[in-house]
Design a protein around this motif. Structure first.
Motif, PDB file in Angstrom:
ATOM      1  N   UNK A  56      33.849  54.687  67.733  1.00 36.39           N
ATOM      2  CA  UNK A  56      33.091  53.438  67.817  1.00 36.39           C
ATOM      3  C   UNK A  56      31.635  53.686  68.216  1.00 36.39           C
ATOM      4  N   UNK A  57      31.419  54.402  69.285  1.00 35.79           N
ATOM      5  CA  UNK A  57      30.075  54.488  69.860  1.00 35.79           C
ATOM      6  C   UNK A  57      29.273  55.645  69.267  1.00 35.79           C
ATOM      7  N   UNK A  58      29.959  56.672  68.770  1.00 33.98           N
ATOM      8  CA  UNK A  58      29.245  57.790  68.154  1.00 33.98           C
ATOM      9  C   UNK A  58      28.358  58.492  69.158  1.00 33.98           C
ATOM     10  N   UNK A  59      27.094  58.702  68.777  1.00 32.79           N
ATOM     11  CA  UNK A  59      26.211  59.421  69.697  1.00 32.79           C
ATOM     12  C   UNK A  59      25.568  58.480  70.721  1.00 32.79           C
ATOM     13  N   UNK A  60      25.925  57.200  70.684  1.00 34.31           N
ATOM     14  CA  UNK A  60      25.456  56.286  71.716  1.00 34.31           C
ATOM     15  C   UNK A  60      24.259  55.454  71.326  1.00 34.31           C
ATOM     16  N   UNK A  61      23.794  55.617  70.086  1.00 31.62           N
ATOM     17  CA  UNK A  61      22.584  54.898  69.684  1.00 31.62           C
ATOM     18  C   UNK A  61      22.800  53.388  69.705  1.00 31.62           C
ATOM     19  N   UNK A  62      23.979  52.969  69.270  1.00 33.82           N
ATOM     20  CA  UNK A  62      24.235  51.533  69.201  1.00 33.82           C
ATOM     21  C   UNK A  62      25.215  51.095  70.296  1.00 33.82           C
ATOM     22  N   UNK A  63      24.999  51.632  71.492  1.00 38.02           N
ATOM     23  CA  UNK A  63      25.884  51.289  72.600  1.00 38.02           C
ATOM     24  C   UNK A  63      25.763  49.820  72.976  1.00 38.02           C
ATOM     25  N   UNK A  64      24.682  49.169  72.550  1.00 39.58           N
ATOM     26  CA  UNK A  64      24.513  47.763  72.914  1.00 39.58           C
ATOM     27  C   UNK A  64      25.186  46.820  71.916  1.00 39.58           C
ATOM     28  N   UNK A  65      25.980  47.391  71.022  1.00 43.20           N
ATOM     29  CA  UNK A  65      26.658  46.560  70.033  1.00 43.20           C
ATOM     30  C   UNK A  65      28.039  46.187  70.566  1.00 43.20           C
ATOM     31  N   UNK A  66      28.257  44.916  70.919  1.00 43.61           N
ATOM     32  CA  UNK A  66      29.525  44.545  71.561  1.00 43.61           C
ATOM     33  C   UNK A  66      30.747  44.727  70.664  1.00 43.61           C
ATOM     34  N   UNK A  67      30.552  44.591  69.349  1.00 44.86           N
ATOM     35  CA  UNK A  67      31.702  44.825  68.457  1.00 44.86           C
ATOM     36  C   UNK A  67      32.206  46.256  68.619  1.00 44.86           C
TER      37      UNK A  67
END
Lengths: 979, 408
Positions: free
Chosen positions: A570-581
């Motif tokens: 889901x989070x991968x390398x953390x770039x889109x950690x602010x994506x609640x989905x």
């Protein structure tokens, strides 16, 4: 029949687990009651407040008048827009890591859904969970609203002027452009122009999780650094050393498409690719492997060397001496040798030496040019780790006079992030082009935000000669500007980015072809298709340079415990950690969302008395424990990408940042750490949002499987119960009759890898709300499609089965009979309907559903400060699909088989006066599935794909013995184990 | 019998038989009067509330220019026909109404429209517009005007004031609530009489009043509840006095000429401003409306600001409705739902748009089963038609009344 178990707890004592679940439930109930008590002892003020509120409410209702709604027409109506109807545009997704050609659904000017582009030879219509969720990044509150200087608003003109002035002042001294991998040919040209104008510009491409090892190895083996084109579809045997090619390694959508196609047994195929996986933690690839070897990462080198030697011996090539392998690979080598030119050996290691040996193995097996293409190298990861380290040294030494940061965030995702932050502060001019908040822009002077990828033009070249175009699908929401335009301006050639790309294509791609004579037509066609490919010829030739040196440098296994760092699905390398989905998407294997955790082996947990949610200290960092079956002995897996400090309201402070654990060895960053000190933190508990025990099937045979050998002997093998159940089928109810359509779905468990793409696709399509960690813990996750994961056999190295479960749309639906208000009746087309406005929330249907697929809205999740996710802001709500009702508190919801899509396509067919075409209607989960595991169609149409699948001997229905007559069926999973 | 008994009780007490509680001294009529007075007083108090609130607002405002304020007042009086005393022509307000409403369309531009139009224009423009009318209709109605410049200036001042402050607000109507309260009062009185006073000779009168009052109240509540969210006959004033009667009725323009997407789109479509100009590039003056209303369309196009129409047909958010299905495929006539639009000067909502209304129509509507190849799939129904079991297929037979046809 195999016994399946969901977790270690259940394996040990299923009754105890159930008891625990009941206890947990009653605890929650008592907490609810406690809440009531507090209300009773409320003060007079509270009473007055409530009283005042009800009075106000009553008076509002009494004088209730509907608000006056406006209908504002267009001044000039654009031809292609019909209000209320969606438009679709071909575009491309690339975030510096993952590429896909996509189709963007735009409703009334707002992009609301991403689909895969079937014309692309790379993504082939598939997407991943992160690509699906990327549309929400467009509506992220953490995006910068305009240019900033030291946190203060500034105009573009002023910022341009100031930066240009400083840049001209430092002309001649070193200026660094730090970016993620850039695969846009036109952007590369722009950077070149900027560098020419500025003079001394160093352009560094930086990948948080790099392919540095592969790049360096191919440089030695083939003379140039590139990532080869892995063709899983052509392979009969795949051996992966720690490469999670189905989950996070390089081009996962492409690999999943090819892998599942090569393993499909549909249409009478009797062959399957066999997959061997060597790995420490249980990854998605490992859980799909036919044979899995749990190993420590430090053992990998010796095993690869042994495999090389075994094959070299057989082929008469040089054999190297070195460390002893801990695994007997003679059988594996034999099998590889039996499949020359049809095998594929890969490694996820970033160690150049291991990759050189892998290249040697593939060369000996004749795989180059067959299963590994050299003509179309993958270009999506070009970062060389040493460059970033050199940059840090330069920054510290004060050699860099200006630093421009574009889509890179080493302050967070480099092991020496803190040092980066400190040294960046000393640079004379620092500019961040960040689109949204991140750690590095917090220490930069200027923030000149770039537009979202859905707001900009772009061209991409993910593989050599494979081009793809991106076009804006919405006008920029904020005062942002494409970085390309910014750089062009600073290079003294201000122009629109689109014009530049068009001219660039005219001079390059258009000029190089002969098929289309007119550029306008060439451009329009490429833009409409989204992709354009040219033919290329391979120039690379293999040389065994450096192989013997590499072999000599292979180290033996280290002692002690090792920490393995991986990118989560889901989070991968953390770039889109602010994506609640993405935060709420449970990890496919561990089924945990909202946190990273330390996955420990079963035996280790037993020895040290660890339970789930205990806390251990790993080299001083406290991490919650999760006991992971299949975790290799003496290893602990922890996901990267969590623990963001500056990302936005959702991503901040979820989990722990593991990047500082990454070490640099041999010039590359290694994503494991040996000799780790682990201690239990006594008396501390960290609650995890585990959804693994949410949905018990109470030991009934629901995920069926067999082996390929058995399947070839008897296609019904593993599915014998189907006939048994059908023989006993009797019912008191009248069986439903269907006239025009009977919609149904089939899920081929042999093609499902469990990647979670369907869950996010469904979430985007059906306005499913995010409920947060606490509510997930309370087992209230709202996903309409969940992917159950079952383990069988040995807990040290179990077999894993994935099974997506959505509403089964039963013909004899148990939920329908018990609804006191008829809110969930059966439709004429076989759908189990849910009328939200009729539902009064008795939850009888939930209790009576044997599949546990109904969800209850315990709270108002939209516009509620207690659930401060995307639906709590006007911006975040722009992603909502206007064709689907947003459910409010107190109603039940569930999978509708995307009835809005069925209705839309039926309407189209009626308008055109033709029957619905097979394959025309696709549910959200089925459309972008990278494994083509889900098939939707009309069961009444004998020619439809689903009707054919229903006749497959592997086909069965979930809990057939209940005679619920589901419209959804499953196809038995087949493992290609060696007999 | 009762009286005797009471007398007996009284006589048991040693107190004088004439001794009663003071409140019981009042006759029935007196008591009614008292209650009525209290009621009227409370009503007055309620109605006075908003008034006092308004006046307070005014007093808060600082008025610097007294003479200007006087001009505005004079202008208002002139506009309303009170000045000058020997006025021979009609008052302005008789045509240019202050509160445009009602069933009938008033073709003349309303006061507020004029005020807004001339708010940022000079007096000379205004004067020219009033005194030298350039349209036929306006010429006819303004021809006898003899207005002094000073008077006209005050009118302009008044209109400017109007443009800023808007037309006087009308308080909410409380008829229904008053009726409800009065009924409640009657019920209470009837109850009191039944249990305590027992003054009315025939008990059935009280019972009758009680039941009737209750019944009526229930009726009012249920009607109001059903009406919640429904708005049959809703006919809001539009920013332009656009008449469907003139366009669709008198000039016989096809509905789909303007509502272009009715046959294939989800919504029928509100015509883009440029579409109006197809005709209005030439047609600049209406027979009844003059030039004023049409000028708004032209201006909207020139200023690139679309007209903000008030939406008449509002379905709730949880209802999916597609014009394509009904007009394009079902070939339902527009009038069937929208009523005689060609006779409406002010468009009003014809049907109540309730679910029952939808469902009833689905039960009755025959499906064009043979001519649309889409229905070829429905083999069983085709067989039934052939064998004579079924004469026609109605929408309900193919699932038109399934929940998830409209709600998802």
């Amino acid at each position: 029949m195999k016994t399946y178990w969901r977790s270690i707890d259940e394996l040990a004592n299923p009754q105890e687990l159930r008891r625990q679940e009941v206890r947990e439930e009653s605890k929650q109930k008592s907490m609810l009651l406690k809440g009531d008590k507090e209300l009773n002892s409320a003060s007079r003020r509270d009473f007055l407040k409530t009283f005042g509120f009800s009075l106000a409410a009553a008076s509002i209702v009494a004088s209730c008048k509907r608000p006056v709604e406006k209908a504002i027409p267009y001044l000039v109506k654009p031809d292609e827009i019909t209000p209320g109807m969606a438009n679709y545009y071909a575009s491309s997704y690339f975030d510096g890591n993952e590429y896909a050609s996509i189709i963007v659904k735009v409703r009334d000017g707002r992009p609301i859904k991403i689909e895969g582009n079937t014309l692309s030879s790379i993504s082939q219509g598939g997407t991943s969970a992160r690509i699906q969720a990327s549309v929400l990044n467009l509506y992220d509150d953490a995006r910068f609203k305009g240019p900033l200087k030291n946190g203060e608003e500034i105009t573009w003109e002023k910022a341009d002027g100031e930066v240009a002035a400083t840049l001209s002042k430092v002309k001649g001294s070193k200026v660094v452009l730090l970016s993620s991998t850039i695969i846009s040919p036109s952007t590369q040209k722009i950077i070149q122009k900027f560098a020419e104008k500025q003079g001394n510009v160093e352009w560094i491409q930086y990948d948080p999780v790099s392919a540095s090892g592969i790049l360096q190895a191919t440089k030695k083996s083939f003379g140039s650094a590139f990532i080869p084109d892995y063709r899983f579809g052509k392979a009969k045997v795949v051996v992966s050393f720690g490469a999670d090619f189905l989950g996070s390694w390089l081009s996962t959508v492409e690999y999943t498409k090819a892998y599942t196609a090569a393993r499909s047994l549909q249409d009478g195929r009797k062959e399957m690719l066999r997959h061997y996986q060597f790995e420490a933690g249980m990854t998605l690839s490992g859980s799909n492997a036919d044979v899995r070897f749990p190993i420590k990462p430090s053992e990998e080198g010796a095993i690869v060397l042994a495999l090389y030697n075994e094959i070299a011996k057989a082929k008469g090539a040089t054999v190297f001496s070195g460390a002893k392998s801990s695994v007997d690979i003679s059988e594996l080598a034999k099998e590889l040798l039996e499949h020359p030119k049809q095998s594929l050996v890969i490694s996820g290691s970033n160690d150049e030496n291991i990759q050189l040996l892998i290249n040697g193995i593939n060369e000996l097996l004749g795989n180059y040019g067959e299963t590994i293409g050299l003509d179309r190298p993958l270009l999506t990861k070009q970062g060389v780790d040493a460059d970033a380290d050199r940059l840090l040294a330069d920054l510290k030494a004060g050699n860099v006079k200006a630093l421009l940061v574009w889509n890179a965030n080493p302050v967070f995702d480099h092991p020496k992030g803190k040092e980066f932050a400190e040294s960046i502060k000393k640079v004379g001019l620092t500019v961040s082009f960040a689109e949204r908040k991140d750690e590095i822009s917090a220490v930069c002077q200027y923030i000149l935000p770039e537009t979202n990828y859905l707001e900009t033009w772009n061209d991409l070249e993910p593989k050599a000669g494979v081009f793809s175009l991106a076009q804006p699908t919405i006008a920029p929401i904020f005062n942002a500007r494409p970085v390309q335009e910014t750089l062009l301006k600073w290079a003294g050639e201000p122009q629109k980015h689109r014009d530049f790309i068009q001219n660039f294509w005219k001079e390059n791609q258009f000029a190089a072809q002969k098929e289309v004579a007119d550029f306008r037509r060439f451009w329009d066609k490429s833009l409409q298709r989204g992709v354009y490919e040219t033919a290329l010829e391979s120039k690379s030739a293999y040389s065994s340079d450096g192989l013997s040196q590499a072999a000599s440098q292979i180290k033996g296994a280290a002692s002690g415990i090792e920490v393995v760092l991986y990118e989560s699905i889901a989070i991968g390398n953390g770039k889109y950690a602010n994506n609640p989905w993405l935060q709420e998407l449970p990890d496919p294997v561990a089924k945990i969302s909202w946190d990273n955790f330390a996955a420990v082996p079963v035996a280790y947990a037993e020895e040290n008395g660890l339970k789930n949610e205990d806390v251990i200290s790993v080299n001083g960092l406290e991490l919650p424990v999760f006991i992971q079956p299949g975790q290799a002995k003496d290893t602990i897996s922890v996901a990267l990408g969590y623990g963001r400090e500056v990302s936005g309201k959702v991503g901040d402070k979820t989990g722990k940042n593991m990047y500082p654990f990454v070490i640099t060895e041999n010039g590359s960053r290694q994503y494991f750490l040996t000799g780790v000190k682990v201690e239990k933190v006594q008396g501390k508990i960290f609650e995890l949002a585990i959804s693994q025990t949410h949905y018990s099937m109470e030991g009934r045979p629901i995920a069926r499987e067999t082996t390929l050998a058995d399947y070839i002997k008897n296609p019904v093998s593993g599915n014998e119960k189907e006939a048994e159940d059908l023989a006993k089928a009797v019912t008191l109810y009248k069986e439903p009759e269907y006239n025009g359509h009977h919609w149904g779905m089939a899920v081929d468990l042999n093609s499902c890898t469990g990647c979670g793409n369907c869950a996010i696709a469904c979430q985007a399509e059906n306005n499913i709300q995010v409920i947060g960690k606490e509510q997930v813990r309370n087992r209230r996750i709202m996903h309409w499609i969940r992917i159950d994961r079952y383990y069988s056999e040995n807990p040290e190295n179990p077999k894993v089965s994935f099974q997506p479960v959505m509403c089964q749309h039963c013909g004899n639906a148990p939920c329908e009979n018990v609804c006191p208000v008829a809110a969930t009746p059966h439709s004429e087309e076989g759908l189990n309907q849910m009328a939200y406005n009729r539902c009064v929330g008795t939850k009888y249907c939930i209790n009576n559903c044997p599949y546990r697929v109904r969800r209850f809205n315990w709270f108002q999740y939209v516009k509620n400060d207690k659930f401060d996710f995307n639906s709590n802001s006007d911006l975040g709500r722009m992603v909502l699909n206007p064709d689907v009702t947003v459910r409010s508190r107190g109603v039940v919801e569930k999978c509708s088989m995307c009835v809005q899509r069925i209705q839309e396509k039926k309407l189209k067919a009626k308008l055109e006066g033709r029957p619905v075409v097979e394959g025309e209607i696709k549910t959200a989960c089925a459309q972008s599935c990278p494994g083509n595991a889900i098939v939707f169609g009309d069961l009444l149409n004998p020619e439809s794909r689903i009707s054919k699948l229903l006749k497959d001997e592997r086909n069965y229905h979930l809990l057939e013995e209940l005679h619920t007559l589901p419209s959804v069926s499953y196809l038995t999973k087949v493992r290609n184990e060696k007999a | 019998m009762n009286i005797e008994k009471r007398g007996f009780i009284n006589s048991q007490n040693t107190k004088p038989s004439g001794m009663k509680k003071p409140s019981l001294n009042l006759t029935v009529i007196q008591r009614f009067k008292l209650v009525f007075a209290v009621f009227i007083l409370s009503l007055l108090a309620f109605s006075a509330l908003p008034v006092s609130a308004f006046s307070q607002d005014d007093s808060d405002e600082m008025i610097d220019d007294r003479s200007h304020q006087e001009d505005v007042k004079r202008g208002e009086r002139f506009f309303k026909g009170l000045l000058p005393k020997d006025r021979r022509f009609e008052s302005c307000v008789s045509c240019h109404v202050l509160t445009p409403s009602g069933e009938q369309i008033n073709w003349n531009p309303s006061a507020i429209d004029i005020a807004k139009k001339f708010a940022d224009k000079d007096f000379s423009d205004f004067q020219a517009a009033v005194m030298q009318p350039n349209g036929k209709k306006m010429e006819a109605s303004h021809k006898n005007f003899t207005i002094e410049d000073t008077d006209l200036k005050t009118v302009k001042a008044y209109l400017d004031d109007l443009a800023i402050n808007g037309t006087p607000k009308i308080g909410p109507t409380v008829n229904q609530i008053v009726l409800f309260l009065v009924l409640g009062l009657l019920i209470t009185l009837a109850l009191l009489d039944l249990i305590f006073f027992k003054k009315i000779k025939y008990r059935f009168i009280s019972v009758f009043v009680l039941l009737l009052g209750l019944l009526f109240q229930v009726k009012m509540v249920s009607e109001a509840a059903i009406k919640l969210g429904r708005s049959q006959n809703y006919a809001p004033d539009q920013p332009i006095k656009f008449s469907h009667k003139v366009h669709a009725g008198d000039n016989r323009i096809d509905c789909k000429y303007c509502h272009t997407t009715a046959e294939y789109g989800k919504s029928a479509g509100i015509p883009a401003m440029e579409l109006c100009m197809n005709c209005h590039v030439l047609v600049r003056e209406g027979a009844r409306s003059g030039k004023f209303e049409i000028a708004k369309v032209v201006e909207a196009n020139e200023n690139k600001t679309p007209v903000e129409w008030v939406r008449v047909h509002n379905l709730p958010d949880h209802v999916f409705f597609s014009h394509a299905q009904h007009v394009g495929i079902g070939k339902v006539d527009c009038k069937q739902c929208h009523g005689p639009v060609q006779e409406m000067d002010i468009l009003k909502q014809n049907a109540d748009l309730s679910m029952g209304w939808c469902i009833n129509c689905h039960r009755q509507t025959k499906v064009n089963f043979k001519d649309n190849a889409y229905y070829d799939n429905y083999m069983k129904l085709h067989d039934q038609i052939k064998s004579g079991k079924l004469d026609t297929v109605r929408a309900v037979n193919i699932g038109a009344n399934d929940c998830m046809r409209c709600h998802y």
